[in-house]
Scaffold this motif. Structure first.
Motif, PDB file in Angstrom:
ATOM      1  N   GLN A  10       0.803  -1.356  -0.001  1.00 29.75           N
ATOM      2  CA  GLN A  10      -0.094  -0.086   0.079  1.00 29.75           C
ATOM      3  C   GLN A  10       0.868   1.182   0.094  1.00 29.75           C
ATOM      4  O   GLN A  10       0.577   2.285  -0.593  1.00 29.75           O
ATOM      5  CB  GLN A  10      -0.996   0.027   1.187  1.00 29.75           C
ATOM      6  CG  GLN A  10      -2.003  -1.224   1.200  1.00 29.75           C
ATOM      7  CD  GLN A  10      -2.945  -1.122  -0.139  1.00 29.75           C
ATOM      8  OE1 GLN A  10      -3.426  -0.337  -0.500  1.00 29.75           O
ATOM      9  NE2 GLN A  10      -2.797  -2.527  -0.970  1.00 29.75           N
ATOM     10  N   ASN A  11       2.087   1.222   0.840  1.00 23.79           N
ATOM     11  CA  ASN A  11       2.997   2.379   0.694  1.00 23.79           C
ATOM     12  C   ASN A  11       3.501   2.659  -0.708  1.00 23.79           C
ATOM     13  O   ASN A  11       3.669   3.525  -1.012  1.00 23.79           O
ATOM     14  CB  ASN A  11       3.808   2.131   1.641  1.00 23.79           C
ATOM     15  CG  ASN A  11       3.484   2.312   3.091  1.00 23.79           C
ATOM     16  OD1 ASN A  11       2.428   3.002   3.338  1.00 23.79           O
ATOM     17  ND2 ASN A  11       4.053   1.661   4.169  1.00 23.79           N
ATOM     18  N   LEU A  12       3.690   1.512  -1.311  1.00 24.98           N
ATOM     19  CA  LEU A  12       4.428   1.615  -2.537  1.00 24.98           C
ATOM     20  C   LEU A  12       3.353   2.087  -3.668  1.00 24.98           C
ATOM     21  O   LEU A  12       3.548   2.836  -4.495  1.00 24.98           O
ATOM     22  CB  LEU A  12       4.862   0.262  -3.123  1.00 24.98           C
ATOM     23  CG  LEU A  12       6.139  -0.122  -2.654  1.00 24.98           C
ATOM     24  CD1 LEU A  12       6.515  -1.736  -2.797  1.00 24.98           C
ATOM     25  CD2 LEU A  12       7.372   0.779  -2.890  1.00 24.98           C
ATOM     26  N   LEU A  13       2.119   1.757  -3.408  1.00 23.02           N
ATOM     27  CA  LEU A  13       1.160   2.314  -4.473  1.00 23.02           C
ATOM     28  C   LEU A  13       0.781   3.675  -4.286  1.00 23.02           C
ATOM     29  O   LEU A  13       0.261   4.275  -5.392  1.00 23.02           O
ATOM     30  CB  LEU A  13      -0.251   1.259  -4.249  1.00 23.02           C
ATOM     31  CG  LEU A  13      -0.025  -0.110  -4.652  1.00 23.02           C
ATOM     32  CD1 LEU A  13      -1.226  -0.976  -4.289  1.00 23.02           C
ATOM     33  CD2 LEU A  13       0.203  -0.421  -6.158  1.00 23.02           C
ATOM     34  N   LYS A  14       1.006   4.222  -3.076  1.00 20.95           N
ATOM     35  CA  LYS A  14       0.822   5.618  -3.058  1.00 20.95           C
ATOM     36  C   LYS A  14       1.671   6.451  -3.887  1.00 20.95           C
ATOM     37  O   LYS A  14       1.327   7.495  -4.234  1.00 20.95           O
ATOM     38  CB  LYS A  14       1.019   5.951  -1.336  1.00 20.95           C
ATOM     39  CG  LYS A  14      -0.176   5.620  -0.591  1.00 20.95           C
ATOM     40  CD  LYS A  14       0.026   5.876   0.720  1.00 20.95           C
ATOM     41  CE  LYS A  14      -0.997   5.492   1.748  1.00 20.95           C
ATOM     42  NZ  LYS A  14      -0.477   5.668   3.374  1.00 20.95           N
ATOM     43  N   CYS A  15       2.857   5.780  -4.254  1.00 19.43           N
ATOM     44  CA  CYS A  15       3.875   6.485  -5.049  1.00 19.43           C
ATOM     45  C   CYS A  15       3.762   6.311  -6.677  1.00 19.43           C
ATOM     46  O   CYS A  15       4.458   6.771  -7.313  1.00 19.43           O
ATOM     47  CB  CYS A  15       5.294   6.028  -4.659  1.00 19.43           C
ATOM     48  SG  CYS A  15       5.745   6.280  -3.069  1.00 19.43           S
ATOM     49  N   LEU A  16       2.610   5.519  -6.914  1.00 19.91           N
ATOM     50  CA  LEU A  16       2.505   5.016  -8.252  1.00 19.91           C
ATOM     51  C   LEU A  16       2.447   6.256  -9.424  1.00 19.91           C
ATOM     52  O   LEU A  16       3.246   5.914 -10.422  1.00 19.91           O
ATOM     53  CB  LEU A  16       0.912   4.478  -8.494  1.00 19.91           C
ATOM     54  CG  LEU A  16       1.099   3.163  -8.530  1.00 19.91           C
ATOM     55  CD1 LEU A  16      -0.290   2.291  -8.845  1.00 19.91           C
ATOM     56  CD2 LEU A  16       1.716   2.621  -9.760  1.00 19.91           C
ATOM     57  N   PRO A  17       2.152   7.528  -9.040  1.00 23.08           N
ATOM     58  CA  PRO A  17       2.195   8.587 -10.007  1.00 23.08           C
ATOM     59  C   PRO A  17       3.619   8.775 -10.468  1.00 23.08           C
ATOM     60  O   PRO A  17       4.154   8.996 -11.616  1.00 23.08           O
ATOM     61  CB  PRO A  17       1.563   9.770  -9.657  1.00 23.08           C
ATOM     62  CG  PRO A  17       0.544   8.960  -8.712  1.00 23.08           C
ATOM     63  CD  PRO A  17       1.340   7.880  -8.017  1.00 23.08           C
TER      64      PRO A  17
END
Length: 85
Positions: A10-17
């Motif tokens: 979830q922490n990685l997905l927050k950085c997706l952009p």
């Protein structure tokens, strides 16, 4: 372990952009298909070792899928190489 893995994802997905990433979730990873090298403290190793020591087995109809670690590694690397932008 599963919860901490989910939190990390979830922490990685927050950085997706700003971060190009893929999350792989292999199920049960077993020892290397060539060398047999494995994590001796992993539950799979302990489970199989205990069954052998206790001279018992799973139910006849039980199905557990295992994938050798070398196959998982090669597959993830191949997918990563083929999806680079």
């Amino acid at each position: 372990y599963a919860q901490s893995k989910w939190i990390a994802e979830q922490n990685l997905l927050k950085c997706l952009p700003s971060l190009s990433l893929s999350i792989f979730r292999p199920a049960n990873i077993c020892p290397d298909s060539e060398s047999g090298a494995s994590n001796l403290t992993d539950y799979i190793h302990r489970y199989v070792h205990s069954a052998i020591e206790l001279k018992c087995a799973m139910n006849e109809g039980a199905i557990i899928n295992f994938t050798p670690v070398d196959y998982c590694t090669e597959t993830i690397l191949t997918i990563g190489e083929n999806t680079r932008g």
